[in-house]
Design a protein around this motif. Structure first.
Motif, short mmCIF file in Angstrom:
data_model
loop_
_atom_site.label_atom_id
_atom_site.label_comp_id
_atom_site.label_asym_id
_atom_site.label_seq_id
_atom_site.Cartn_x
_atom_site.Cartn_y
_atom_site.Cartn_z
N LEU A 9 68.83 21.99 51.31
CA LEU A 9 69.15 20.56 51.30
C LEU A 9 69.06 20.06 49.87
N GLU A 10 70.09 19.33 49.46
CA GLU A 10 70.12 18.81 48.10
C GLU A 10 70.49 17.33 48.12
N LYS A 17 66.44 13.62 52.57
CA LYS A 17 66.41 15.07 52.82
C LYS A 17 65.33 15.47 53.82
N ASP A 95 64.09 22.61 51.07
CA ASP A 95 64.32 21.38 50.32
C ASP A 95 64.47 21.75 48.84
#
Ligand code: TYD
Length: 206
Positions: A9-10, A17, A95
């Motif tokens: 996830l960005e 996020k 993450d």
């Protein structure tokens, strides 16, 4: 084929996020998958110490030193957490990963984006995610969300808004260059709609 799946996830700070990671973890677990939820910087014991330096060190850190600290955190994390989990056939839900380095360290305008990417790939021995979810939000909306939830900012969050605008542009350029790896979602939409888009993209792969 191991059956392992590497999802990252960005997005900028304040784009949601963690919320989406939690929903995705719940969905994947419900499908019977073992999920390793982790993050960079700070996904290992050594990484927690590196995280403390990059986020809370008082005073400047030279740009190349900062890039190397994130890369050191990544090298250790990939070798000791991510690759072993993928080898066991698990889903790694992470993450932030190398795109954060390219977008953030590249946004300072001092370092070359391609060099940062190569440094990260060297650190991670070439490991790229199967899917990268980019939560895209304009910097004013992201800032408003952060202001509502924080009393104190880390070094990166405290950067000026033009820095965050460059981070966002950097991310969008990365997504455009690798459309098969990225899913770009408008993070201004309701949480449930975003989660549904993510599940749809993953449906055939889990
Ligand atoms: P994050 O853990 O998302 O912060 P928080 O828990 O406070 O939401 O990320 C920490 C910061 O590190 C974030 O501002 C982005 C930055 N960062 C980089 O600059 N380069 C990198 O390679 C990574 C992984 C993070």
């Amino acid at each position: 084929m191991t059956g392992g799946l590497f999802i990252t996830l960005e997005g900028g700070d304040g784009t949601g996020k963690s919320t989406q990671a939690a929903l995705l973890e719940e969905w994947l677990t419900g499908l019977g998958r073992t999920v390793v939820r982790t993050r960079e910087p700070g996904g290992t014991d050594a990484g927690v110490e590196i995280r403390e330096i990059v986020l809370h060190h008082r005073g400047d850190i030279a740009p190349r030193a900062e890039a190397l600290l994130y890369a050191a955190d990544r090298a250790h994390h990939v070798a000791t957490v991510v690759r072993p989990a993928l080898a066991r056939g698990e889903v790694v839900l992470q993450d932030r990963y190398l795109d954060s380095s390219v977008a953030y360290q590249g946004a300072g305008r001092v370092l070359d984006a391609q060099e940062i990417r190569e440094l990260s790939l060297w650190a991670a021995e070439g490991l790229l995610p199967d899917l990268t979810i980019l939560l895209d939000l304009d910097e004013d909306a992201a800032r408003a969300r952060l202001d509502a939830s924080r009393t104190r900012y880390d070094r990166l969050e405290a950067e000026r808004s033009d820095f965050h605008a460059r981070v966002r542009a950097g991310y969008l350029a990365l997504a455009e260059a690798e459309p098969e790896r990225f899913l770009v979602v408008d993070a201004g939409r309701p949480v449930d709609e975003i989660a549904a888009d993510i599940r749809e993209r993953l449906a055939g792969r889990v």
